[in-house]
Design an enzyme around this catalytic site. Sequence first.
Site, PDB file in Angstrom:
ATOM      1  N   LYS A  59      -2.050  -7.014  -9.968  1.00 29.15           N
ATOM      2  CA  LYS A  59      -0.579  -6.548  -9.943  1.00 29.15           C
ATOM      3  C   LYS A  59       0.059  -7.479  -9.046  1.00 29.15           C
ATOM      4  O   LYS A  59      -0.050  -7.566  -8.058  1.00 29.15           O
ATOM      5  CB  LYS A  59      -0.317  -5.347  -9.853  1.00 29.15           C
TER       6      LYS A  59
HETATM    7  O1  G3P Z   1       3.340   1.930 -12.222  1.00 28.41           O
HETATM    8  C1  G3P Z   1       4.654   2.047 -11.604  1.00 28.41           C
HETATM    9  C2  G3P Z   1       5.107   3.394 -11.662  1.00 28.41           C
HETATM   10  O2  G3P Z   1       4.166   4.030 -10.764  1.00 28.41           O
HETATM   11  C3  G3P Z   1       6.615   3.567 -10.847  1.00 28.41           C
HETATM   12  O3  G3P Z   1       6.845   4.822 -11.296  1.00 28.41           O
HETATM   13  O4  G3P Z   1       8.151   6.871 -11.177  1.00 28.41           O
HETATM   14  O5  G3P Z   1       7.968   5.354  -9.050  1.00 28.41           O
HETATM   15  O6  G3P Z   1       9.285   4.734 -11.018  1.00 28.41           O
HETATM   16  P1  G3P Z   1       8.128   5.416 -10.543  1.00 28.41           P
END
Ligand code: G3P
Length: 217
Positions: free
Chosen positions: A83
């Site tokens: 990533k």
């Molecule tokens: O894979 C990206 C994800 O983990 C981000 O999620 O909820 O932190 O925006 P969030």
Amino acid sequence: MKFFADTAEIDEIKDLAATGLLDGVTTNPSLIAKSGRDFMEVTKEICGITDGPVSAEVVALDHATMMKEADKLRAIAETVCIKVPLTIDGLKTCKALTEDGTMVNVTLCFSANQALLAAKAGASFISPFVGRHDDNGTNGMELIEDIRLIYDNYGFETEILVASVRHVTHVLESARIGADVMTAPPKVIKSLFNHVLTEKGIAGFLADWEKTGQSIL
Ligand code: G3P
């Protein structure tokens, strides 16, 4: 549409794998920190649970160091997908790694222009963050629609991996648009099963079955 689990919690990943719904796993530095585990060890353990892609994120900001980190991460297993952030150095690294046969997931995507750049860099996956768009009062699913249109216009093979998924409507709309993958916390994936009429229907069937006085076993 493929379902990836967005977590580094081993028990949650194993639990989801048992349902047959697990097509891969994504982690990021925040999820690793939340797990309290050693990054290399937990990534190796996750690779032992699923045969699908396991996204492991570099933390360097320059291309040369990203490549060194990627070399260490991809040595864990062939299913490790590196990533990288959507930056110039991230896309330089993306191009170098994909040309070398390594899967790359370009993350922290917030615009269709960024997604276009990632596809031109040969990304295996692009991760547009829909939930964070919604948090800021813009419609994250419109971004997915734009990316789907652009990728289809030019036949890009980069897979749209909808990320920052917060609820089942994000999953439904991603499927309607034709995203290739969605990654979500296991609790969101499990909540896809829930419907009050299903629960009501089961209760009704069992109540009527009780009246028969029969048992199948
Ligand atoms: O894979 C990206 C994800 O983990 C981000 O999620 O909820 O932190 O925006 P969030």
